[in-house]
Design a protein around this motif. Structure first.
Motif, PDB file in Angstrom:
ATOM      1  N   ASN A   1       0.860  -1.149  -0.019  1.00 27.15           N
ATOM      2  CA  ASN A   1      -0.057  -0.020  -0.027  1.00 27.15           C
ATOM      3  C   ASN A   1       0.974   1.293  -0.023  1.00 27.15           C
ATOM      4  OD1 ASN A   1      -2.470  -1.685  -0.005  1.00 27.15           O
ATOM      5  ND2 ASN A   1      -1.977  -1.896   2.276  1.00 27.15           N
ATOM      6  N   PHE A   2       0.742   2.207  -0.872  1.00 25.85           N
ATOM      7  CA  PHE A   2       1.517   3.372  -0.858  1.00 25.85           C
ATOM      8  C   PHE A   2       0.641   4.570  -0.397  1.00 25.85           C
ATOM      9  CE2 PHE A   2       3.436   0.579  -4.228  1.00 25.85           C
ATOM     10  CZ  PHE A   2       4.741   1.091  -4.073  1.00 25.85           C
ATOM     11  N   GLN A   3       1.255   5.427   0.211  1.00 25.57           N
ATOM     12  CA  GLN A   3       0.623   6.730   0.912  1.00 25.57           C
ATOM     13  C   GLN A   3       1.534   7.743   0.699  1.00 25.57           C
ATOM     14  OE1 GLN A   3      -1.486   8.843   1.280  1.00 25.57           O
ATOM     15  NE2 GLN A   3      -2.968   7.920   2.897  1.00 25.57           N
ATOM     16  N   CYS A   4       0.961   8.805   0.804  1.00 25.96           N
ATOM     17  CA  CYS A   4       1.717  10.226   0.412  1.00 25.96           C
ATOM     18  C   CYS A   4       2.585  10.266   1.768  1.00 25.96           C
ATOM     19  CB  CYS A   4       1.154  11.255   0.119  1.00 25.96           C
ATOM     20  SG  CYS A   4       2.019  13.034   0.323  1.00 25.96           S
ATOM     21  N   SER A   5       3.841  10.622   1.872  1.00 27.24           N
ATOM     22  CA  SER A   5       4.717  10.900   2.953  1.00 27.24           C
ATOM     23  C   SER A   5       4.280  11.986   3.946  1.00 27.24           C
ATOM     24  CB  SER A   5       6.074  10.755   2.699  1.00 27.24           C
ATOM     25  OG  SER A   5       6.286  12.058   1.967  1.00 27.24           O
ATOM     26  N   SER A   6       3.538  13.000   3.155  1.00 27.31           N
ATOM     27  CA  SER A   6       3.027  14.293   3.835  1.00 27.31           C
ATOM     28  C   SER A   6       1.756  14.220   4.606  1.00 27.31           C
ATOM     29  CB  SER A   6       3.217  15.338   3.073  1.00 27.31           C
ATOM     30  OG  SER A   6       4.605  15.715   2.431  1.00 27.31           O
ATOM     31  N   TYR A   7       0.940  12.930   4.103  1.00 33.15           N
ATOM     32  CA  TYR A   7      -0.207  12.867   4.794  1.00 33.15           C
ATOM     33  C   TYR A   7      -0.062  12.736   6.376  1.00 33.15           C
ATOM     34  CZ  TYR A   7      -4.752  10.528   5.708  1.00 33.15           C
ATOM     35  OH  TYR A   7      -5.856  10.206   6.199  1.00 33.15           O
ATOM     36  N   ALA A   8       0.766  11.797   6.647  1.00 32.34           N
ATOM     37  CA  ALA A   8       0.868  11.537   8.372  1.00 32.34           C
ATOM     38  C   ALA A   8       1.085  12.830   8.960  1.00 32.34           C
ATOM     39  CB  ALA A   8       1.827  10.489   8.276  1.00 32.34           C
ATOM     40  N   LYS A   9       1.844  13.685   8.341  1.00 32.19           N
ATOM     41  CA  LYS A   9       2.081  15.094   9.070  1.00 32.19           C
ATOM     42  C   LYS A   9       1.013  15.923   8.663  1.00 32.19           C
ATOM     43  CE  LYS A   9       6.926  14.201   7.747  1.00 32.19           C
ATOM     44  NZ  LYS A   9       8.177  14.549   7.026  1.00 32.19           N
ATOM     45  N   GLY A  10      -0.092  15.598   8.136  1.00 33.38           N
ATOM     46  CA  GLY A  10      -1.188  16.540   7.980  1.00 33.38           C
ATOM     47  C   GLY A  10      -0.849  17.738   6.983  1.00 33.38           C
ATOM     48  N   LYS A  11       0.050  17.617   6.048  1.00 33.68           N
ATOM     49  CA  LYS A  11       0.453  18.481   5.128  1.00 33.68           C
ATOM     50  C   LYS A  11      -0.258  18.150   3.755  1.00 33.68           C
ATOM     51  CE  LYS A  11       4.756  19.725   7.321  1.00 33.68           C
ATOM     52  NZ  LYS A  11       6.449  19.728   7.081  1.00 33.68           N
ATOM     53  N   CYS A  12      -0.729  17.050   3.595  1.00 35.61           N
ATOM     54  CA  CYS A  12      -1.325  16.746   2.351  1.00 35.61           C
ATOM     55  C   CYS A  12      -2.616  15.789   2.496  1.00 35.61           C
ATOM     56  CB  CYS A  12      -0.421  16.112   1.307  1.00 35.61           C
ATOM     57  SG  CYS A  12      -0.733  15.832  -0.150  1.00 35.61           S
ATOM     58  N   GLU A  13      -3.593  15.961   1.588  1.00 35.32           N
ATOM     59  CA  GLU A  13      -4.557  14.937   1.754  1.00 35.32           C
ATOM     60  C   GLU A  13      -4.185  13.405   1.386  1.00 35.32           C
ATOM     61  OE1 GLU A  13      -7.328  14.917  -1.865  1.00 35.32           O
ATOM     62  OE2 GLU A  13      -6.491  16.977  -1.860  1.00 35.32           O
ATOM     63  N   SER A  14      -4.840  12.450   1.584  1.00 36.37           N
ATOM     64  CA  SER A  14      -4.703  11.106   1.597  1.00 36.37           C
ATOM     65  C   SER A  14      -4.683  10.725   0.002  1.00 36.37           C
ATOM     66  CB  SER A  14      -5.788   9.975   2.169  1.00 36.37           C
ATOM     67  OG  SER A  14      -5.645   8.935   1.863  1.00 36.37           O
ATOM     68  N   ASN A  15      -3.657  10.166  -0.391  1.00 35.44           N
ATOM     69  CA  ASN A  15      -3.326   9.781  -1.636  1.00 35.44           C
ATOM     70  C   ASN A  15      -2.954   8.274  -1.736  1.00 35.44           C
ATOM     71  OD1 ASN A  15      -3.179  10.135  -4.374  1.00 35.44           O
ATOM     72  ND2 ASN A  15      -1.214  11.191  -4.611  1.00 35.44           N
TER      73      ASN A  15
END
Length: 481
Positions: free
Chosen positions: A318-332
């Motif tokens: 499963n791939f996820q944006c590295s910034s999502y966990a930091k609250g800097k990007c939406e889930s991708n």
């Protein structure tokens, strides 16, 4: 009659002391009055050399070597003061003990000692005082130089791009060398070449350092990190004895009065890249990649990496944006079951249509041409010099012809390089690109090829791949080097 050797040394610190000639005259007078024979070959004179380290004094080492030989040619060593023999008490005791075993005494003609234990004690006190004076003097010199450096004073040989002027005045820019420095920064910052690549290019072009030597990676690194090029003075960076770099806390960097060669922006960009290359943020070796897409697949929204995480099924990631966990990007987020087929379909469409969009990554050849043209200009100066040498009778006609042919040969070589660099390389790379994409498609479809090989194959053709969850879409950015 005793046979004596004379050891004469004048220090680098220029304290009040007798000249070598004066020391020699007094030592010879002492030898004559005390019935000692002195041969000229056993007069050892060292000028401008510190007494701290015996292994840095060649004449001293030669004298000790002769003294240790089986048939040592002298029975006594005469010095003006014990401080001339050594300023390090530990070394003084070591070498005097060694000489004693060979029945050779060291005598200071200006510091006479009585025989017995008391005389030995006085000798040790003199040695201790000499060492203390040396340490104290070294500290005073260091403090003086540090103060000068803090005021922006110049105490070391200027780097490539500058030349020394009169003592106390700032160095001046050497135009042709300054162009080399600018080229190095441009290739490193703008073209993003590695340091060893820059050094190799310079060497292939026949460009030499100021001392006529080939460029090395460390030469390029020294230039890129030297704040002299933006108008600052740097001092106390390394230990002189071992040439190792000191802690940055010990460095002295202050504003100078010389003309800068590089802008602050370019210099700072170089420092940032040096840090990034040396310690990339959260970087990992390819061998630790969980999937062959790692490092290539990016978020379409923020362009940060999509990070692979294992699932219950070992074959699915499963791939996820590295910034999502930091609250800097939406889930991708996206599964490899969706991502991989989408990429393979994208590649297949490129192959079937024969249409591929790509960027060309090339080096700035114009800079290389200008460097070669500078080399040609230098050859013209050489040609004038050898001609003048022949006219003035310094060289024979044969020597003139030989030197002229050498210059002509070098000129032809450089002109050929310039010609090759000026050839128009802007032709259609699409056939070759399509061939590369086809080869990549085969590699990615082959289950016998491991993830490391697949990742490298991907990186050789594709700069990045982005995934957009909103549109369920991938986009591949090809490049040609």
């Amino acid at each position: 009659m005793l046979t004596a050797a004379l050891y004469i040394r004048v220090s680098t610190d220029k304290q009040e002391e007798l000249s070598p000639d004066a020391q020699k005259r007094l030592l010879l007078d002492y030898a004559e009055k005390n019935n000692m024979l002195v041969s000229e070959e056993y007069v050892f004179i060292e000028g401008g050399i510190s007494g701290k380290k015996a292994d840095k004094r060649p004449k001293f080492q030669r004298m000790i070597g002769l003294a240790k030989s089986k048939d040592h040619p002298f029975n006594v060593i005469l010095v003006w003061k014990y401080s001339r023999f050594a300023r390090n008490q530990e070394e003084s005791i070591l070498y005097k003990s060694l000489l004693k075993r060979n029945n050779i005494d060291v005598i200071s003609i200006s510091e006479p000692l009585i025989d017995g234990p008391f005389g030995t004690l006085i000798e040790r006190i003199i040695e201790w005082m000499d060492e203390y004076y040396s340490i104290r003097l070294s500290g005073e010199v260091m403090r003086g130089m540090s103060e000068k450096a803090l005021r922006g004073g110049y105490m070391s040989v200027p780097p490539l791009g500058y030349a020394s002027t009169t003592p106390g005045n700032p160095p001046v820019v050497v135009p042709e060398e300054a162009e080399l420095v600018k080229t190095i920064f441009n290739k490193y910052v703008n073209e993003e070449l590695a340091m060893f690549q820059i050094a190799r290019q310079f060497n292939e072009l026949g460009v030499k350092t100021r001392f006529g030597k080939p460029f090395q990676r460390r030469t390029i690194e020294y230039i890129l990190q030297n704040p002299m090029y933006i108008g600052y003075v740097r001092w106390n960076r390394q230990h002189h004895s071992s040439h190792t770099i000191k802690s940055r806390e010990d460095w002295i960097i202050s504003k100078g009065t010389h003309e800068p060669i590089i802008s602050d922006d370019v210099f700072n960009a170089a420092q940032e890249r040096i840090k990034r290359v040396a310690k990339p943020l959260k970087s990992r070796p390819v061998t630790e990649y969980k999937h062959w897409l790692t490092g290539i697949i990016k978020c379409a929204y923020c362009n940060r990496a999509l990070v692979a995480a294992s699932s219950k099924n070992p074959n699915i990631f499963n791939f996820q944006c590295s910034s999502y966990a930091k609250g800097k990007c939406e889930s991708n987020s996206v599964s490899s079951n969706i991502l991989v087929p989408a990429i393979m379909e994208y590649l297949q469409n490129v192959i079937n249509s024969g249409v591929v969009d790509y960027t060309v990554k090339t080096e700035d050849r114009q800079i290389d041409v200008s460097l070669l043209e500078q080399q040609l200009s230098k050859l013209e100066v050489k040609a004038e010099r050898i001609k003048a040498a022949y006219i003035n009778g310094i060289d024979t006609i044969e020597e003139y012809k030989m030197n002229k042919e050498l210059i002509s040969s070098e000129r032809r070589f450089i002109e050929k390089q310039i010609s090759d660099l000026k050839v128009d390389v802007k032709h259609d790379h699409k056939p070759e690109m399509l061939s590369r994409v086809k080869e990549l498609y085969k590699i990615l479809n082959d289950d016998s090829i491991d993830k490391i090989a697949k990742n490298k194959a991907l990186s050789s053709v594709i700069e990045r791949i982005t995934y957009n969850k909103r549109e369920s879409k991938v986009k591949v950015y090809f490049y040609y080097r």
